[in-house]
Design an enzyme around this catalytic site. Structure first.
Site, short mmCIF file in Angstrom:
data_model
loop_
_atom_site.label_atom_id
_atom_site.label_comp_id
_atom_site.label_asym_id
_atom_site.label_seq_id
_atom_site.Cartn_x
_atom_site.Cartn_y
_atom_site.Cartn_z
N LEU A 129 35.98 50.05 41.25
CA LEU A 129 34.72 49.32 41.18
C LEU A 129 33.99 49.73 39.91
CD1 LEU A 129 33.52 49.64 44.90
CD2 LEU A 129 34.94 47.85 43.87
N ASP A 130 34.13 48.88 38.86
CA ASP A 130 33.40 49.09 37.61
C ASP A 130 32.00 48.52 37.79
OD1 ASP A 130 35.77 50.08 36.41
OD2 ASP A 130 36.38 48.05 35.84
N HIS A 131 30.97 49.32 37.53
CA HIS A 131 29.62 48.87 37.89
C HIS A 131 28.61 49.11 36.80
CE1 HIS A 131 27.88 52.93 38.51
NE2 HIS A 131 29.12 53.26 38.80
N TRP A 143 31.54 44.68 38.14
CA TRP A 143 32.01 43.80 37.07
C TRP A 143 33.52 43.94 36.94
CZ3 TRP A 143 28.72 41.27 33.17
CH2 TRP A 143 27.35 41.33 33.50
#
Length: 260
Positions: A129-131, A143
């Site tokens: 989970l790139d955030h 994102w």
């Protein structure tokens, strides 16, 4: 006894090892195979390798390179990049990789998580989970595609859903902290640790052993990953691959757990 893990994260682009800052301006830093050899010698706990262009360019995983990495690697290896089917994940595991990581594919087809888990086992399914924060808001959105597409899903909401679907681990990666080496997003890490039962790994912003100790002190038994910290040295960011000694790791882990 479960222990926190200290994990180098290597980014690959066009077959080479690169480092980014806030997911931009990749800088070539060497040969990934050489990096793996050094981390073998230093007895790293685990290794994450991400092909940052495979998904963005809609290409298949580079199985030949993955096979070389897996053959060289003497620690548990997690690979991500370009995985869009359970069959691809199964093929990568067959090459000697312990875990596969997916990101955009999990949002485009959430059932893929369950499908991969059924093929290779839940413990081998990692969702990244790139955030970063939504504009004029504190909400942390996930994102994808190297931080160019906003899913408009909150980190905690997505993590809970993916755990239910069969994810065995969540990697929480801060886009804003990437490559900055100024510390992790501890506040969000704590919220994620409280929200899910599965293992989590925190990535993005690690610049010192004290940064890593702070994550373990706040969250307990988690993975703490970093990229720049393990490949750069000094203010001029000279390339020098490093990893804490066994004594340093013990000092980080036990002092942090005692502080909880």
């Amino acid at each position: 006894m479960l222990r926190p893990r200290i994990i180098p994260c290597l980014l690959i682009q066009d077959g080479g090892l690169v480092k980014t800052v806030k997911f931009k301006d990749p800088k070539y830093v060497g040969d990934p195979i050489n990096a793996v050899k050094i981390f073998n010698e230093k007895e790293a706990d685990e290794l994450i390798v991400i092909d940052i262009d495979a998904t963005a360019n809609a290409v298949e995983p580079n199985y030949a390179q993955i096979a070389k990495l897996a053959a060289e690697c003497r620690m548990p290896l997690c690979y991500g990049g370009g995985i869009r089917t359970a069959e691809q994940a199964k093929q990568i595991i067959a090459l000697g990789v312990e875990k596969v990581a997916i990101s955009s594919a999990a949002f485009e087809n959430p059932q893929l998580i369950s499908q991969i888990a059924a093929e290779i086992g839940r413990q081998s399914v990692v969702v990244v989970l790139d955030h970063k924060a939504r504009l004029l808001s504190k909400q942390q959105d996930v994102w994808t595609h190297n931080g160019t597409r906003n899913t408009k899903r909150s980190v905690i909401e997505a993590a809970k859903e993916f755990e239910e679907l069969g994810a065995g681990e969540i990697v929480l990666n801060s886009i804003e902290n990437d490559g900055k080496m100024k510390g992790y997003d501890i506040e969000l890490a704590i919220k994620l640790r409280e929200a899910v039962r599965i293992p989590i790994t925190i990535l993005g912003g690690g610049g010192s052993l004290e940064d890593m100790r702070s994550v373990v002190a706040a969250c307990g038994v988690v993975g703490v990953a970093a990229g720049s910290f393990f490949v750069f040295k000094g203010g001029y960011r000279a390339v020098l691959i490093s990893y804490p000694s066994a004594q340093q790791k013990d000092d980080i882990i036990y002092s942090a757990l005692r502080a909880r």
